[in-house]
Design a protein around this motif. Structure first.
Motif, PDB file in Angstrom:
ATOM      1  N   CYS A 501      -9.712   5.889  -4.514  1.00 29.34           N
ATOM      2  CA  CYS A 501      -8.361   5.330  -4.620  1.00 29.34           C
ATOM      3  C   CYS A 501      -7.486   6.421  -5.225  1.00 29.34           C
ATOM      4  N   THR A 502      -6.654   7.033  -4.411  1.00 30.82           N
ATOM      5  CA  THR A 502      -5.994   8.285  -4.803  1.00 30.82           C
ATOM      6  C   THR A 502      -4.946   8.087  -5.886  1.00 30.82           C
ATOM      7  N   ASN A 503      -4.066   7.145  -5.725  1.00 31.12           N
ATOM      8  CA  ASN A 503      -3.030   6.860  -6.721  1.00 31.12           C
ATOM      9  C   ASN A 503      -2.131   5.745  -6.188  1.00 31.12           C
ATOM     10  N   ASN A 504      -1.224   5.283  -7.017  1.00 34.96           N
ATOM     11  CA  ASN A 504      -0.210   4.315  -6.597  1.00 34.96           C
ATOM     12  C   ASN A 504       0.862   4.264  -7.674  1.00 34.96           C
ATOM     13  N   SER A 505       1.887   5.062  -7.515  1.00 39.45           N
ATOM     14  CA  SER A 505       2.953   5.140  -8.516  1.00 39.45           C
ATOM     15  C   SER A 505       3.787   3.869  -8.581  1.00 39.45           C
ATOM     16  N   ASN A 506       3.624   2.982  -7.593  1.00 38.14           N
ATOM     17  CA  ASN A 506       4.425   1.762  -7.553  1.00 38.14           C
ATOM     18  C   ASN A 506       3.740   0.551  -8.167  1.00 38.14           C
ATOM     19  N   ARG A 507       2.498   0.695  -8.583  1.00 39.21           N
ATOM     20  CA  ARG A 507       1.813  -0.470  -9.159  1.00 39.21           C
ATOM     21  C   ARG A 507       2.502  -0.878 -10.464  1.00 39.21           C
ATOM     22  N   GLY A 508       2.833  -2.170 -10.549  1.00 36.10           N
ATOM     23  CA  GLY A 508       3.466  -2.695 -11.747  1.00 36.10           C
ATOM     24  C   GLY A 508       4.935  -2.364 -11.878  1.00 36.10           C
ATOM     25  N   VAL A 509       5.516  -1.767 -10.842  1.00 37.80           N
ATOM     26  CA  VAL A 509       6.939  -1.408 -10.881  1.00 37.80           C
ATOM     27  C   VAL A 509       7.747  -2.486 -10.159  1.00 37.80           C
ATOM     28  N   GLY A 510       8.764  -3.000 -10.794  1.00 37.09           N
ATOM     29  CA  GLY A 510       9.594  -4.033 -10.192  1.00 37.09           C
ATOM     30  C   GLY A 510       8.781  -5.264  -9.838  1.00 37.09           C
ATOM     31  N   ALA A 511       8.933  -5.717  -8.602  1.00 35.70           N
ATOM     32  CA  ALA A 511       8.211  -6.914  -8.159  1.00 35.70           C
ATOM     33  C   ALA A 511       6.814  -6.597  -7.649  1.00 35.70           C
ATOM     34  N   ASN A 512       6.425  -5.332  -7.643  1.00 38.03           N
ATOM     35  CA  ASN A 512       5.112  -4.954  -7.140  1.00 38.03           C
ATOM     36  C   ASN A 512       4.009  -5.431  -8.076  1.00 38.03           C
ATOM     37  N   GLU A 513       2.862  -5.710  -7.492  1.00 37.98           N
ATOM     38  CA  GLU A 513       1.755  -6.236  -8.259  1.00 37.98           C
ATOM     39  C   GLU A 513       1.335  -5.301  -9.385  1.00 37.98           C
ATOM     40  N   ALA A 514       0.999  -5.885 -10.525  1.00 36.40           N
ATOM     41  CA  ALA A 514       0.603  -5.112 -11.706  1.00 36.40           C
ATOM     42  C   ALA A 514      -0.906  -4.880 -11.706  1.00 36.40           C
ATOM     43  N   THR A 516      -4.853  -4.830 -12.327  1.00 35.04           N
ATOM     44  CA  THR A 516      -5.962  -5.760 -12.510  1.00 35.04           C
ATOM     45  C   THR A 516      -7.234  -4.928 -12.641  1.00 35.04           C
ATOM     46  N   GLU A 517      -8.358  -5.590 -12.762  1.00 34.43           N
ATOM     47  CA  GLU A 517      -9.564  -4.856 -13.157  1.00 34.43           C
ATOM     48  C   GLU A 517      -9.987  -3.806 -12.136  1.00 34.43           C
ATOM     49  N   MET A 518      -9.790  -4.072 -10.851  1.00 36.82           N
ATOM     50  CA  MET A 518     -10.218  -3.111  -9.837  1.00 36.82           C
ATOM     51  C   MET A 518      -9.201  -2.005  -9.608  1.00 36.82           C
ATOM     52  N   ASN A 519      -7.978  -2.171 -10.097  1.00 35.36           N
ATOM     53  CA  ASN A 519      -6.926  -1.142 -10.060  1.00 35.36           C
ATOM     54  C   ASN A 519      -6.221  -1.196 -11.414  1.00 35.36           C
ATOM     55  N   PRO A 520      -6.839  -0.631 -12.463  1.00 36.34           N
ATOM     56  CA  PRO A 520      -6.508  -1.018 -13.839  1.00 36.34           C
ATOM     57  C   PRO A 520      -5.317  -0.319 -14.480  1.00 36.34           C
ATOM     58  N   ARG A 521      -4.562   0.481 -13.712  1.00 36.57           N
ATOM     59  CA  ARG A 521      -3.425   1.155 -14.355  1.00 36.57           C
ATOM     60  C   ARG A 521      -2.143   0.903 -13.596  1.00 36.57           C
ATOM     61  N   ASN A 522      -1.090   0.583 -14.327  1.00 38.55           N
ATOM     62  CA  ASN A 522       0.236   0.545 -13.739  1.00 38.55           C
ATOM     63  C   ASN A 522       0.725   1.972 -13.531  1.00 38.55           C
ATOM     64  N   GLN A 523       1.600   2.137 -12.512  1.00 37.58           N
ATOM     65  CA  GLN A 523       2.087   3.472 -12.157  1.00 37.58           C
ATOM     66  C   GLN A 523       0.900   4.451 -12.137  1.00 37.58           C
TER      67      GLN A 523
END
Length: 689
Positions: A501-514, A516-523
């Motif tokens: 899972c390379t990255n996802n700078s949008n996780r937890g940003v705005g209305a995007n999903e925050a 969870t355990e399998m993807n444990p970091r925002n931005q």
């Protein structure tokens, strides 16, 4: 406006917004500025929320009857009848994942401005083949100032990504074939500004596609050289015909005015990673194909696949109407890309295939393992923020030695998408990467059916619709949105499956999903690696999972996790991309994004995945300025490693290059008068010497 002056550099909406050494030019040319666009997946399905119920603990789902071990012999593949042990480890793995002939002292992280290949003490490197090297007997020598489409069609392509080297049977290790994807082009550093725009487009198009090239060496202790004019050498171009297989072949959804039968597709695009099958063919993933098309951009399918109405970066639509799906008769042209391609590198007269049974999305690649049952299982990730992980299970069974039969196995079967469940309370997932109270990121999962036994498992969609619009179909069944699933690699020693899972700078940003355990970091700047253990064999519809690592640089204050290995004793690693294994089961990771966003070069890293050193990360090499590490091949028994170096010197221009990889001038000398120099993406070999 003249054809010369009409050529402009594409807009760079990611300028000033990229992390680490990631170039805004790469964002524009490789993935059509995906991170600057709206998230494609706006479906309502969310993660199956982390829960603490004991009934959903990982122990409840564990089933360690791993898939039968698969022993790949270069040039001809066989399946071992030996199953993995009850602990999920083969005999070779039990001896110690760190026990390999390829021993090295890890290098320190290298500054991103360094224009050099950095390797461990005692090792050296040299190119195997570079962009523009002539591969046919009548191919002209590379002349960067005067490239033509006719010349490029007979030369090695640009920006090699997935690569493999398969020994030619009976050659006693002295002959092999090299396969390479050519993912995209950067015309600004490839061609002089005075070259007519039409010629630039034609040469750039010819530099895409795939290559097969024969190699030779004196013995197993010597490096490889490519053979110009060899009988197996081949280029796959936009004019190359591909057979479409599976349920979508002949469907109205893929018919065009040029192909009213909907069975023959010209060309392949955005080829990123791939895989090698047990029967000795190569799989190539069509990834960022959307950036080559102009579309209305208004339909749900267009939006879900990132297709829009703006002119493309390369503007092929000016030369061929099929690249503009608004043109009558070409409405379905984009539906003909986004597949898994299969190539036979040992038959230069063969027709390559696009397999519709594996679904259509941004395939990073596909990797195959033979389950204990004999069915072939292929794993593939959709490289998009908040998209999914997929698995294909063949209808037929692998027959050792029957290559003709085995080459039909990817044409028919079941397609699934993954749903993960964490076993920790949601309150323990803080979004910064802190490990839950139970000491691990872990849980269970399900493979949700999309197509089973030839029938659609998605309400309201036919099989053809599920496979052409796989993203839309998956949205309906509620899988887990992941942080850019790139390479997905099953270990042939243990049966475990590893997902980058390379990255996802949008996780937890705005209305995007925050988080969870399998993807444990925002931005999520640095990415992570998921480890999956199937329940029973690889055909199972349930699994358990854990995170092998949460990447970053502890020295810079990043919250990281390396399966309990001391965080101060690992090489900093960020943005895992391509995966590979050595002969004793160590995982090797190539990166696409500087370690922890601190301006370091991309590289290749070895990771121990079991035993007392589980989670130990050691950096083996670093690539030159602006470059990305791709297509790792680990021949540890020969103490040799191969990587494809992609987009070196990406931020330069033809008249002001910032890299000269791999054709460096020896220290103390100067280039010949009038010499035109530029970076040339290349496949390199690293060996003791």
């Amino acid at each position: 406006m003249s054809e010369t002056t009409a050529r402009k550099f594409p807009l760079l909406p990611m300028l000033g917004h990229t992390k680490g050494k990631r170039s805004a030019v790469t964002c524009a040319l490789k993935c059509d500025n995906a991170c600057a666009s709206e998230v494609c997946n706006t479906s309502e399905n969310g993660y199956f929320r982390d829960i603490a119920s004991a009934t959903l603990s990982r122990r409840a789902a564990l089933g360690f009857g791993a898939a039968g071990a698969l022993a790949v012999v270069l040039g001809s593949a066989v399946t071992s009848a030996e199953s993995a042990s009850a602990a999920g480890l083969s005999a070779a793995a039990k001896e110690g994942f760190a026990k390999s002939k390829l021993q090295f002292t890890p290098i320190a992280a290298v500054d991103a401005s360094v224009d050099a290949v950095t390797v461990p003490d005692g090792f050296t490197w040299q190119p195997v083949i570079r962009w523009g090297d002539p591969i046919f007997a009548d191919a002209p020598a590379f002349d960067i100032a005067n490239q033509t489409a006719a010349a490029q069609e007979k030369q090695f392509g640009y920006n090699n990504d997935y690569t493999d080297i398969l020994e030619i049977p009976g050659s006693k290790g002295r002959r092999a074939v090299l396969f390479a994807n050519h993912e995209y082009t950067n015309e600004t550093i490839m061609f002089p500004a005075t070259m007519p725009a039409g010629q630039v487009r034609a040469v750039g198009a010819a530099a895409h596609g795939l290559s097969v090239v024969e190699l030779e060496r004196k013995n197993k202790n010597k490096p490889w050289s490519y053979v110009k004019g060899a009988g197996l050498n081949r280029r796959f171009l936009n004019s190359t015909a591909y057979e479409l297989t599976g349920p979508v072949a002949g469907s109205p959804l893929v018919r065009t005015v040029q192909d009213p039968a909907g069975r023959t597709i010209k060309g392949t695009l955005g080829n990123c990673s791939g895989g090698t099958t047990p029967w000795g063919t190569i799989l190539s993933g069509e990834e960022n194909f959307n950036g080559y098309f102009v579309a209305k951009g208004t339909s749900a399918a267009d939006k879900r696949y990132g297709l829009g109405a703006n002119p493309t970066a390369r503007q092929w639509e000016l030369d061929d109407p099929r690249w503009d799906t608004r043109n009558p008769g070409y409405e379905n042209e984009a539906n003909r890309f986004g597949w898994i391609v299969e190539v036979d590198p040992f038959d230069p007269t063969s027709t390559p295939k696009k397999h519709s049974s594996l679904g259509r999305f941004k395939h990073e690649g596909a990797n195959v393992i033979v389950a204990k049952s004999g069915h072939v299982v292929a794993y593939s990730g959709d490289d998009e923020r908040f998209d999914y992980l997929y698995k294909f299970v063949s209808a037929g069974k692998y027959i050792e030695g029957d290559r003709k039969h085995n080459m039909t196995l990817l044409s028919e079967g079941n397609l699934y998408v993954a749903k993960f469940t964490g076993n920790s309370p949601a309150a323990e997932i803080t979004g910064v990467g802190n490990v839950p109270a139970d000491g691990a990121f872990d849980g269970i999962g399900q493979w949700l059916p999309l197509v089973v036994d030839g029938a659609s498992a998605v309400p309201g969609m036919s099989v053809e619709e599920v496979l052409v619009y796989t993203r839309l179909a998956a949205d309906k069944v509620g899988p887990t949105k992941m942080d850019r699933c790139e390479d997905v690699e099953p270990s042939l020693l243990t049966g475990k499956v590893y997902v980058a899972c390379t990255n996802n700078s949008n996780r937890g940003v705005g209305a995007n999903e925050a988080a969870t355990e399998m993807n444990p970091r925002n931005q999520n700047r640095d990415g992570h690696i998921v480890e999956i253990t199937e329940t029973g064999d690889q055909t199972s519809t349930t699994f358990s999972w854990n995170l092998l690592m949460v990447c970053g640089d502890p020295a810079q204050g990043d919250v990281t996790y390396f399966s309990g290995f001391p965080v101060d004793k690992v090489s900093p690693i960020s943005c895992p991309d391509n995966l590979a294994f050595d002969s004793v089961g160590n995982l090797w990771i190539s990166t696409d994004g500087a370690p922890s966003g601190i301006g370091k070069a991309d590289g290749l890293f070895k990771v121990t995945v079991a035993g007392k050193d589980r989670g130990k990360v050691e950096q083996f090499l670093a690539v030159p300025r602006d470059g990305e590490t791709c297509g790792p091949i680990i021949h540890d028994d020969e103490r040799t490693v191969f990587v494809s170096v992609q987009h070196p010197g990406e931020d330069g221009s033809f008249g002001a290059q910032v890299s000269f990889f791999p054709d460096y001038v020896a220290e103390g000398t100067t280039p010949a008068p009038g010499a035109v120099r530029a970076p040339r993406p290349a496949v390199i070999q690293v060996f003791r010497g």
